[in-house]
Scaffold this active site. Sequence first.
Site, short mmCIF file in Angstrom:
data_model
loop_
_atom_site.label_atom_id
_atom_site.label_comp_id
_atom_site.label_asym_id
_atom_site.label_seq_id
_atom_site.Cartn_x
_atom_site.Cartn_y
_atom_site.Cartn_z
N ILE A 289 0.87 -1.19 0.00
CA ILE A 289 0.00 0.00 0.00
C ILE A 289 0.90 1.23 0.00
O ILE A 289 1.68 1.44 0.93
CB ILE A 289 -0.91 0.04 1.24
CG1 ILE A 289 -1.75 -1.23 1.34
CG2 ILE A 289 -1.81 1.28 1.20
CD1 ILE A 289 -2.67 -1.29 2.56
N SER B 269 -0.69 7.47 6.66
CA SER B 269 -1.79 8.25 7.22
C SER B 269 -3.09 7.98 6.46
O SER B 269 -3.09 7.28 5.45
CB SER B 269 -1.47 9.75 7.22
OG SER B 269 -1.59 10.29 5.92
N GLY B 270 -4.17 8.52 6.98
CA GLY B 270 -5.44 8.54 6.28
C GLY B 270 -5.93 7.18 5.80
O GLY B 270 -5.88 6.18 6.52
N TYR C 171 -4.77 18.28 -9.12
CA TYR C 171 -5.12 17.10 -8.33
C TYR C 171 -6.26 16.32 -9.00
O TYR C 171 -6.20 15.10 -9.15
CB TYR C 171 -5.54 17.51 -6.91
CG TYR C 171 -6.15 16.38 -6.11
CD1 TYR C 171 -5.35 15.50 -5.38
CD2 TYR C 171 -7.53 16.16 -6.11
CE1 TYR C 171 -5.92 14.45 -4.66
CE2 TYR C 171 -8.10 15.11 -5.40
CZ TYR C 171 -7.30 14.27 -4.67
OH TYR C 171 -7.86 13.22 -3.97
P1 NDP Z 1 -3.37 11.54 3.36
O1 NDP Z 1 -2.65 12.81 3.11
O2 NDP Z 1 -3.78 11.20 4.74
O3 NDP Z 1 -2.53 10.31 2.81
C1 NDP Z 1 -1.74 10.44 1.66
C2 NDP Z 1 -0.53 9.56 1.79
O4 NDP Z 1 0.27 9.72 0.63
C3 NDP Z 1 0.35 9.93 2.98
O5 NDP Z 1 0.75 8.74 3.60
C4 NDP Z 1 1.52 10.62 2.34
O6 NDP Z 1 2.75 10.46 3.03
C5 NDP Z 1 1.60 9.85 1.03
N1 NDP Z 1 2.43 10.54 0.06
C6 NDP Z 1 2.32 11.80 -0.38
N2 NDP Z 1 3.32 12.07 -1.24
C7 NDP Z 1 4.06 10.95 -1.34
C8 NDP Z 1 5.24 10.62 -2.05
N3 NDP Z 1 5.87 11.51 -2.82
N4 NDP Z 1 5.75 9.38 -1.92
C9 NDP Z 1 5.14 8.48 -1.13
N5 NDP Z 1 4.04 8.74 -0.42
C10 NDP Z 1 3.51 9.97 -0.53
O7 NDP Z 1 -4.66 11.57 2.39
P2 NDP Z 1 -5.83 10.52 2.14
O8 NDP Z 1 -5.68 9.35 3.00
O9 NDP Z 1 -7.09 11.28 2.15
O10 NDP Z 1 -5.56 10.11 0.62
C11 NDP Z 1 -5.36 8.80 0.22
C12 NDP Z 1 -5.98 8.58 -1.14
O11 NDP Z 1 -7.39 8.75 -1.07
C13 NDP Z 1 -5.50 9.53 -2.21
O12 NDP Z 1 -5.30 8.81 -3.40
C14 NDP Z 1 -6.67 10.49 -2.39
O13 NDP Z 1 -6.70 11.02 -3.67
C15 NDP Z 1 -7.81 9.55 -2.15
N6 NDP Z 1 -9.08 10.16 -1.81
C16 NDP Z 1 -9.23 10.86 -0.64
C17 NDP Z 1 -10.45 11.42 -0.32
C18 NDP Z 1 -10.66 12.19 0.92
O14 NDP Z 1 -11.76 12.69 1.09
N7 NDP Z 1 -9.67 12.34 1.80
C19 NDP Z 1 -11.61 11.25 -1.20
C20 NDP Z 1 -11.33 10.51 -2.39
C21 NDP Z 1 -10.12 9.97 -2.65
P3 NDP Z 1 3.13 11.37 4.33
O15 NDP Z 1 2.38 10.72 5.46
O16 NDP Z 1 4.59 11.18 4.41
O17 NDP Z 1 2.69 12.74 4.03
MG1 PMR Z 2 -16.82 18.85 -2.27
C1 PMR Z 2 -22.59 15.57 -2.73
C2 PMR Z 2 -21.77 16.50 -2.65
C3 PMR Z 2 -20.32 16.53 -2.46
C4 PMR Z 2 -19.40 15.52 -2.22
C5 PMR Z 2 -19.67 14.05 -2.07
C6 PMR Z 2 -18.11 16.12 -2.15
C7 PMR Z 2 -16.92 15.44 -1.97
N1 PMR Z 2 -18.26 17.48 -2.32
C8 PMR Z 2 -19.61 17.76 -2.51
C9 PMR Z 2 -20.20 19.00 -2.74
C10 PMR Z 2 -19.54 20.22 -2.66
N2 PMR Z 2 -18.22 20.40 -2.43
C11 PMR Z 2 -20.17 21.53 -2.84
C12 PMR Z 2 -21.63 21.75 -3.10
C13 PMR Z 2 -19.19 22.46 -2.68
C14 PMR Z 2 -19.32 23.96 -2.78
C15 PMR Z 2 -19.62 24.50 -1.48
C16 PMR Z 2 -17.96 21.74 -2.43
C17 PMR Z 2 -16.73 22.35 -2.22
C18 PMR Z 2 -15.54 21.65 -2.09
C19 PMR Z 2 -14.23 22.20 -1.97
C20 PMR Z 2 -13.83 23.62 -1.92
N3 PMR Z 2 -15.44 20.25 -2.07
C21 PMR Z 2 -14.15 19.96 -1.99
C22 PMR Z 2 -13.39 21.10 -1.92
C23 PMR Z 2 -12.03 20.69 -1.81
O1 PMR Z 2 -11.03 21.39 -1.73
C24 PMR Z 2 -11.97 19.20 -1.92
C25 PMR Z 2 -11.35 18.86 -3.23
O2 PMR Z 2 -11.82 19.18 -4.27
O3 PMR Z 2 -10.23 18.18 -3.21
C26 PMR Z 2 -9.74 17.88 -4.50
C27 PMR Z 2 -13.41 18.77 -1.94
C28 PMR Z 2 -14.03 17.53 -1.93
N4 PMR Z 2 -15.40 17.36 -2.02
C29 PMR Z 2 -15.68 16.03 -1.93
C30 PMR Z 2 -14.46 15.31 -1.79
C31 PMR Z 2 -14.35 13.81 -1.68
C32 PMR Z 2 -13.45 16.23 -1.79
C33 PMR Z 2 -12.01 15.93 -1.58
C34 PMR Z 2 -11.19 14.95 -1.95
C35 PMR Z 2 -10.97 14.25 -3.22
O4 PMR Z 2 -11.61 14.32 -4.22
O5 PMR Z 2 -10.09 13.49 -3.20
#
Ligand code: NDP
Ligand code: PMR
Length: 399
Positions: free
Chosen positions: A91, A96-97, A274
């Site tokens: 993985i 984190s996360g 991103y």
């Molecule tokens: P985190 O920041 O918690 O986890 C990201 C991880 O990636 C960290 O362990 C970080 O390491 C590692 N990482 C970053 N850069 C590098 C690098 N250069 N080499 C190796 N490892 C690296 O974020 P999330 O857990 O939220 O994200 C995990 C995945 O989930 C991502 O693919 C993200 O796009 C996806 N995702 C997240 C969502 C969310 O809502 N959070 C929604 C949808 C998808 P370090 O700990 O050292 O910083």
């Molecule tokens: Mg979003 C059903 C509505 C929904 C969901 C499931 C997400 C997920 N978001 C939703 C709606 C909205 N977002 C709306 C209506 C807004 C305007 C207020 C909004 C805004 C917003 C911002 C500014 N949302 C965000 C951001 C971020 O900076 C995050 C992002 O785009 O990261 C790339 C984010 C996200 N919204 C999500 C999810 C899952 C993210 C973050 C992570 C990702 O795609 O990995």
Amino acid sequence: MALQAAALVPSAFSVPKEGKSSASFRDSSLFGVSFSEQLKADFTNSSAVRCKREYNLRNGAVRAQVTASAPSVTRAAPDGKKTLRKGSVIITGASSGLGLATAKALAETGKWHVIMACRDFLKAERAAKSAGISKENYTIMHLDLASLDSVRQFVDNFKRSERSLDVLVCNAAVYLPTAKEPTFTAEGFELSVGTNHLGHFLLARLLLDELKKSDYPSKRLIIVGSITGNTNTLAGNVPPKANLGDLRGLAVGLNGLNSSAMIDGGDFDGAKAYKDSKVCNMLTMQEFHRRFHEDTGIVFASLYPGCIATTGLFREHIPLFRLLFPPFQKYITKGYVSEEESGKRLAQVVSDPSLTKSGVYWSWNKDSASFENQLSQEASDAEKARKVWEISEKLVGLA
Ligand code: NDP
Ligand code: PMR
Ligand code: LMG
């Protein structure tokens, strides 16, 4: 706009810089233990594995080399019945996360050995300890996806370990929504696409042979996607929207010098970069499926794990965003999931016997039941997937 206006309000709130998960790391043993003690503890990582580690403390990097022998796929239980051997899963970004929560969920079953492929060895070790993952269920190996040399080194180290590879999870990512100017990987690619897509592209390509060699019954390659890269959703329509355009920026290397740092050739925008990288992740999964599923039986999958609003992904966002984003997702969009729940979801994609369909983008409904989701038009465009694949091959030195 609301966010920008809000950013001007002096913040009386204090938000942990990296969200909930890393706050708990701070509470972990690190500050009570000296650096040398920490290193000593790291040496005793796994009893099932003979570890020979070379610590390279220059520029803080710690490299681990692991040697172990791969057991055969089944072993005889005391009652004579054959049981499946422990699976072996890499993985990325498991410090984190989502990655950490998935490592924990899999390790807890006792059926998986997790190779945590992380750029910060000590952070990963502390994270594994504070998550309570037992030593025999994980190994940490150094991987910095922002350096193709590091990716190649990781693959060499892994091969030398003689461990079998049964599942690879490409999970790590960076998100730089407030960056005004692009930053770059070691090879000069814009950092978000360079790390999230190109680093993983090379890693997955180089490890494909290892997956092919595995005798595990269900071999899988999983690349984490997201809703925000899919413009067929509300979340995917929040500006800036993902759009790879005609790939003109990617084609010339995303270096921002003689060309744009963005895939579509436009002006730099960290949030868009991103989202574009996530589109590449989802396209890459499908292209892998088309090229290799039939011949190898490997299952290729992507997923949207839910909005895990508390992770370190938002560490670069403004404090007010980090404060409001979790309640917004919890109470308004209802898209919020805890890190623990998201880890269970990804763990299902790794090991659930019912999630064996290849080429699928998984999502979960409100009752946390998985379903096969539809990707946006761009994220399911086969011609674009082929082009992204071919250009990426050139950029990472495979073609
Ligand atoms: P985190 O920041 O918690 O986890 C990201 C991880 O990636 C960290 O362990 C970080 O390491 C590692 N990482 C970053 N850069 C590098 C690098 N250069 N080499 C190796 N490892 C690296 O974020 P999330 O857990 O939220 O994200 C995990 C995945 O989930 C991502 O693919 C993200 O796009 C996806 N995702 C997240 C969502 C969310 O809502 N959070 C929604 C949808 C998808 P370090 O700990 O050292 O910083
Ligand atoms: Mg979003 C059903 C509505 C929904 C969901 C499931 C997400 C997920 N978001 C939703 C709606 C909205 N977002 C709306 C209506 C807004 C305007 C207020 C909004 C805004 C917003 C911002 C500014 N949302 C965000 C951001 C971020 O900076 C995050 C992002 O785009 O990261 C790339 C984010 C996200 N919204 C999500 C999810 C899952 C993210 C973050 C992570 C990702 O795609 O990995
Ligand atoms: C950018 O801003 C940032 O500039 C950038 O740095 C990066 O973070 C990026 O995506 C990440 O976002 C986005 C900004 C721009 O959106 C906002 O967040 C502004 C907020 C607007 C206020 C809305 C009020 C909601 C009330 C919630 C109150 C709680 C506060 C919580 C705050 C936490 C933050 C989430 O936004 C705009 O330009 C305008 C807003 C656009 C709304 C997008 C909706 C599009 C809908 C289009 C529908 C299309 C149909 C799709 C079909 C779907 C079918 C299922």
